[in-house]
Enzyme design. Structure first.
Site, PDB file in Angstrom:
ATOM      1  N   LEU A 138       0.832  -1.198   0.000  1.00  0.00           N
ATOM      2  CA  LEU A 138       0.000   0.000   0.000  1.00  0.00           C
ATOM      3  C   LEU A 138       0.873   1.256   0.000  1.00  0.00           C
ATOM      4  O   LEU A 138       1.943   1.289   0.613  1.00  0.00           O
ATOM      5  CB  LEU A 138      -0.904  -0.001   1.235  1.00  0.00           C
ATOM      6  CG  LEU A 138      -1.868  -1.199   1.329  1.00  0.00           C
ATOM      7  CD1 LEU A 138      -2.432  -1.304   2.726  1.00  0.00           C
ATOM      8  CD2 LEU A 138      -2.972  -1.057   0.308  1.00  0.00           C
ATOM      9  N   ASP A 139       0.396   2.286  -0.667  1.00  0.00           N
ATOM     10  CA  ASP A 139       1.135   3.539  -0.744  1.00  0.00           C
ATOM     11  C   ASP A 139       1.228   4.207   0.626  1.00  0.00           C
ATOM     12  O   ASP A 139       0.290   4.142   1.433  1.00  0.00           O
ATOM     13  CB  ASP A 139       0.452   4.499  -1.717  1.00  0.00           C
ATOM     14  CG  ASP A 139       0.462   3.979  -3.147  1.00  0.00           C
ATOM     15  OD1 ASP A 139       1.295   3.103  -3.445  1.00  0.00           O
ATOM     16  OD2 ASP A 139      -0.355   4.455  -3.952  1.00  0.00           O
ATOM     17  N   LYS A 140       2.329   4.882   0.860  1.00  0.00           N
ATOM     18  CA  LYS A 140       2.572   5.562   2.131  1.00  0.00           C
ATOM     19  C   LYS A 140       1.440   6.529   2.479  1.00  0.00           C
ATOM     20  O   LYS A 140       0.980   6.578   3.621  1.00  0.00           O
ATOM     21  CB  LYS A 140       3.903   6.321   2.050  1.00  0.00           C
ATOM     22  CG  LYS A 140       4.180   7.228   3.237  1.00  0.00           C
ATOM     23  CD  LYS A 140       5.448   8.028   3.021  1.00  0.00           C
ATOM     24  CE  LYS A 140       5.682   9.019   4.157  1.00  0.00           C
ATOM     25  NZ  LYS A 140       6.883   9.848   3.929  1.00  0.00           N
ATOM     26  N   ARG A 237      -4.624   5.285  -9.014  1.00  0.00           N
ATOM     27  CA  ARG A 237      -3.975   6.536  -9.413  1.00  0.00           C
ATOM     28  C   ARG A 237      -3.664   6.541 -10.913  1.00  0.00           C
ATOM     29  O   ARG A 237      -3.891   7.537 -11.606  1.00  0.00           O
ATOM     30  CB  ARG A 237      -2.707   6.732  -8.583  1.00  0.00           C
ATOM     31  CG  ARG A 237      -2.987   6.829  -7.084  1.00  0.00           C
ATOM     32  CD  ARG A 237      -1.727   6.674  -6.249  1.00  0.00           C
ATOM     33  NE  ARG A 237      -0.792   7.755  -6.485  1.00  0.00           N
ATOM     34  CZ  ARG A 237       0.440   7.786  -5.986  1.00  0.00           C
ATOM     35  NH1 ARG A 237       0.883   6.773  -5.237  1.00  0.00           N
ATOM     36  NH2 ARG A 237       1.236   8.803  -6.225  1.00  0.00           N
TER      37      ARG A 237
END
Length: 320
Positions: A138-140, A237
């Protein structure tokens, strides 16, 4: 130091449809699925005395599996007292609502201060599970619900559920531009040829499917609910940027997109410094009991403030 290990496993009571890697995952439950697959591909597994490098090899029952491997000592990450927002826990699972500004995995550039470090402190036995039981990437800066396995068996079964697309996550996002209708983006995603930290739509990429529907219209933005069929890196995204509606605050994929000057002060938009993306629902079949479970997490405060500001902007327009 690395240690040499030799194991012999007798296969009994398997169905005719079970594959070698599936059988080994069940019989070697202390090891991850990916590790077992690599053993097979690297020629470290024999079936009835013959080396096989085919993970999908069908097993009939009664075979003898021999495994000759060198076990390397895995890097030990330190436990850190970092608060976790735990929304559910039992003997097999932990479900966390991850905030922004925290990396999930320890690694190059992020040796500590991660979800992994926090898990090691909160539940020390999870050190015996590969990657401390984490199955998501998962993205930060994405806020989200994520599931963590407390045992190797639970982790292996969660990976199976992921691969079978039986774990569902739904997201909310704020995109740039006014969208007229919901839809589906079905475009393959690959790593960018030049910017290696970026992903991009590419015909030779891995299949990726994103469904989206409109929750709310604003003057120059749209609030969406999204559901993934696949779990590619940066999928939402990349797909939203591909249809020219990148996420608010997404510096990596928004390009030169600009919205029309707002009637109200656009301070909230200017200061929103992450992608406006939140995993609001997680649904899965419990890896041990098989019971379907579902969790929800409300929008984080920064996205609530963004939504309120966009609503105020839209309302102000009506009186002009």
């Amino acid at each position: 130091m690395a240690q040499y290990r030799y194991m012999t496993i007798n296969v009994t009571n398997v169905s005719f449809t079970q594959r070698l890697d599936q059988v080994m995952v069940k019989l070697c439950y202390e090891h991850s699925r990916s590790r077992i697959k690599n053993w097979i591909l690297n020629g470290q597994v024999k079936v009835n005395g013959k080396v096989t490098v085919v993970p999908k090899k069908k097993m009939l029952g009664g075979e003898q599996i021999e495994i000759s491997v060198v076990m390397k000592n895995e890097q030990h990450w330190k436990a850190q007292d970092i608060r976790l927002n735990i929304v559910y826990e039992d003997d097999d699972l932990i479900v966390i609502n991850k905030p922004r500004d925290i990396v999930v995995h320890s690694g190059a550039g992020n040796p500590d201060g991660t979800v992994l470090n926090a898990l090691l402190y909160y539940y020390p036995p999870i050190a015996d599970v590969p990657r401390a039981g984490i199955v998501h990437r998962l993205d930060k800066d994405t806020t989200c619900l994520m599931v963590v396995a407390k045992t190797v068996l639970a982790q292996n079964r969660l990976v199976e559920l992921l691969q079978a697309r039986k774990i569902t996550r739904e997201y909310e996002a704020i995109t740039i531009g006014t969208m007229t209708t919901g839809g589906t983006v079905e475009q393959p995603i690959a790593r960018h040829a030049i910017q290696r930290t970026h992903m991009t739509v590419h015909p030779l990429g891995k299949p990726a499917v994103t469904h989206y529907r409109i929750i709310e219209h604003f003057r120059a933005h749209t609030r969406l609910r999204l559901r993934l069929e696949t779990g590619r890196t940066h999928q939402i995204r990349v797909h939203m940027a591909y249809i020219n509606h990148p996420l608010v605050g997404d510096q990596r994929y928004s390009g030169r997109q600009r919205t029309r000057k707002s009637i109200m002060d656009i301070k909230v938009l200017r200061q929103f410094d992450r992608q406006a993306l939140h995993a609001t629902m997680l649904r899965l079949y419990h890896p041990i009991t098989g019971i379907q479970m579902e969790w929800h997490a409300a929008l984080p405060q920064d996205m609530v403030e963004l939504v309120n500001a966009l609503k105020a902007d839209t309302e102000q327009l009506r009186f002009i």
